[in-house]
Design a protein around this motif. Structure first.
Motif, PDB file in Angstrom:
ATOM      1  N   HIS A 209      10.336  10.481   1.631  1.00  0.00           N
ATOM      2  CA  HIS A 209       9.634  10.150   1.531  1.00  0.00           C
ATOM      3  C   HIS A 209      10.448   8.531   0.255  1.00  0.00           C
ATOM      4  O   HIS A 209       9.552   7.827   0.394  1.00  0.00           O
TER       5      HIS A 209
ATOM      6  N   ASN B  35      10.536   6.405   3.491  1.00  0.00           N
ATOM      7  CA  ASN B  35       9.143   5.918   3.788  1.00  0.00           C
ATOM      8  C   ASN B  35       9.209   4.566   2.794  1.00  0.00           C
ATOM      9  O   ASN B  35       8.802   3.595   3.859  1.00  0.00           O
TER      10      ASN B  35
ATOM     11  N   THR C 115       1.081  -1.340   0.393  1.00  0.00           N
ATOM     12  CA  THR C 115       0.014   0.042  -0.085  1.00  0.00           C
ATOM     13  C   THR C 115       1.275   1.462  -0.004  1.00  0.00           C
ATOM     14  O   THR C 115       1.189   1.417   0.848  1.00  0.00           O
ATOM     15  N   LEU C 116       0.888   1.446  -1.247  1.00  0.00           N
ATOM     16  CA  LEU C 116       2.180   2.675  -1.182  1.00  0.00           C
ATOM     17  C   LEU C 116       1.082   4.651  -1.931  1.00  0.00           C
ATOM     18  O   LEU C 116       0.182   4.119  -2.211  1.00  0.00           O
ATOM     19  N   THR C 117       1.629   5.705  -1.167  1.00  0.00           N
ATOM     20  CA  THR C 117       0.651   6.413  -1.068  1.00  0.00           C
ATOM     21  C   THR C 117       1.706   6.784  -2.306  1.00  0.00           C
ATOM     22  O   THR C 117       2.188   6.699  -2.756  1.00  0.00           O
ATOM     23  N   ILE C 118       0.569   7.886  -3.703  1.00  0.00           N
ATOM     24  CA  ILE C 118       0.227   8.193  -4.659  1.00  0.00           C
ATOM     25  C   ILE C 118       1.944   8.924  -4.987  1.00  0.00           C
ATOM     26  O   ILE C 118       2.900   8.492  -5.973  1.00  0.00           O
ATOM     27  N   ARG C 119       2.505   9.987  -3.724  1.00  0.00           N
ATOM     28  CA  ARG C 119       3.881   9.779  -4.080  1.00  0.00           C
ATOM     29  C   ARG C 119       5.311   8.539  -3.760  1.00  0.00           C
ATOM     30  O   ARG C 119       6.242   9.011  -4.453  1.00  0.00           O
ATOM     31  N   GLU C 120       4.949   7.657  -3.057  1.00  0.00           N
ATOM     32  CA  GLU C 120       5.654   6.849  -2.704  1.00  0.00           C
ATOM     33  C   GLU C 120       5.801   6.505  -4.333  1.00  0.00           C
ATOM     34  O   GLU C 120       6.146   5.522  -5.052  1.00  0.00           O
ATOM     35  N   TYR C 121       4.800   5.809  -4.497  1.00  0.00           N
ATOM     36  CA  TYR C 121       4.295   5.502  -5.748  1.00  0.00           C
ATOM     37  C   TYR C 121       4.931   5.797  -7.428  1.00  0.00           C
ATOM     38  O   TYR C 121       5.478   5.528  -7.936  1.00  0.00           O
TER      39      TYR C 121
ATOM     40  N   LYS D 232       8.280   0.759   3.926  1.00  0.00           N
ATOM     41  CA  LYS D 232       8.125  -0.400   2.980  1.00  0.00           C
ATOM     42  C   LYS D 232       8.534  -1.442   1.982  1.00  0.00           C
ATOM     43  O   LYS D 232       7.838  -2.427   2.347  1.00  0.00           O
TER      44      LYS D 232
END
Lengths: 229, 229
Positions: A199, A202, A155-161, A206
């Motif tokens: 980021h 983070n 489950t990634l945030t949009i920034r991470e993705y 993950k």
DNA sequence: CCCATATTTAAGATTTTCTTAAGGAACCTG
DNA sequence: CAGGTTCCTTAAGAAAATCTTAAATATGGG
């Protein structure tokens, strides 16, 4: 995955427009008729097109203007279909960015063959972004915006993705923090890299939680980040 | 860096071949005439071409066969120039992989404009290769910012990397310490060269660890450093 | 408006690299 | 050959870069 080929048919003569659209439909393409230059512009703004058939003598906005507009925006193939028999118009259009020029009255089969030839070249060279990016045991599904590591869904945030997507599009390349910022945030880099740092950290956490054995993102001190080989 | 555009002109009629070659030369292209299908194949094997002008009625091997051969090998633009007026030949050629079809007698300006249009699209999508600097057994990948010596990956600091990059961009040139400082540090040189000395020493150590047999950086006393030949 | 989540900012810890100093080696010139 | 200059190597402390975590702020949905 089959994608439809969308062709904009810009022609004010109703009969000719329908004739062309029927031919295109028969060739399994998806035509969209437009009857004026200004109408064409609206469709061009609305979505991406794979090819434009363009008459020159149009109400609203001349075909030449539409061609200029198209060329400013990108590299879609444009085939001019015109009653203007003058050699000079043909050459001016070709030099202004048209890919082909057919004079009326035309042979429908020839038009069809030329459209195929144009699309063949365009589709051959059009970069279809890879739908699946892999690196080590990471799988990134571009269309679905999903990421799996070691078959575990992340489950990634949009920034991470977006950061991971950027790094994985060119795994060998070192992306500076400024690069990363400007690509992901789409703003000019202003010198403070801490947001990027956080980021990245983070994201590393993950990825590492899914597979503690592996390392995925490598820091090149003083230069930036890249995927670790 | 300007690259020449190489165009193969396959046409058995001497006058027409010369006419086309002169037009191409006038457009700053580099034409190579070929007078038979079989001759064309030899040139195609020899080097890369940016475009092929192809007659259909040829001695040695028919133009249709040459086109098939070209298409099996790659995606070079092919323009057919033919006396065959039959609609069926035109359509067959376009569907067989030709990008354009011009019938003789042709208008030279139109041919020129169509060639430009074809090349415009082809060049727009051509990929530029990644930059690699080599010297002896050093490989420096500029985009990836990686250095290999004797196939061993070197871990360089950013200063070391930049010094090596500087020296390897112009391996014959002697770079003074002031040069090196100002290029790498991007500050005015203030007279103390010890920092440069230390980094050069560190770099030499890393290179030498990878290949003790070789020497890579040469001191020119009183002048500076260069890559050792 | 409230709550959950994402993002950004702040702060302290850790790692890496750089710079400076010092001793010694090499080179050049008289 | 001796002396002066330039360069090289090594080590230590300082500086810079990066990482992690927590707190503050922003955003979006119910």
């Amino acid at each position: 995955m089959e994608q439809s080929t969308n062709i904009l048919v810009v022609e004010d003569d109703n009969d000719i427009n329908q004739l062309l659209c029927r031919m295109l439909t028969k060739s399994q393409y998806h035509p969209q008729p437009a009857y004026s230059g200004t109408e064409a512009l609206l469709y061009l703004k609305q979505q991406d097109w794979d090819l434009v058939l363009l008459d020159l003598m149009l109400p609203g906005m001349a075909g030449e203007q539409v061609l200029t507009n198209i060329r400013e925006k990108g590299s879609i193939p444009v085939m001019i279909i015109s009653a203007k028999e003058e050699k000079q118009t043909k050459i001016t259009s070709l030099r202004a960015g048209a890919d082909d020029f057919i004079t009326k009255p035309f042979d429908l089969d020839e038009v069809s063959a030329r459209i195929d030839a144009l699309l063949r070249r365009y589709k051959h060279t059009k970069e279809t972004p890879s739908q699946l990016l892999t690196h080590k045991d990471i799988e990134l599904h571009v269309e679905e915006k999903t990421v799996y590591v070691n078959d575990i869904h992340l489950t990634l945030t949009i920034r991470e993705y977006k950061i991971l997507l950027l790094l994985m599009t060119t795994p060998q390349k070192v992306f500076s923090k400024a690069n990363v910022f400007e690509s992901v945030w789409e703003e000019p880099f202003h010198g403070d890299d801490n947001t990027v740092n956080v980021h990245i950290s983070n994201l590393r956490t993950k990825l590492g939680n899914a597979n503690p054995e592996a390392e995925y993102i490598e820091t090149i001190w003083g230069m930036g980040y890249r995927m670790k080989s």
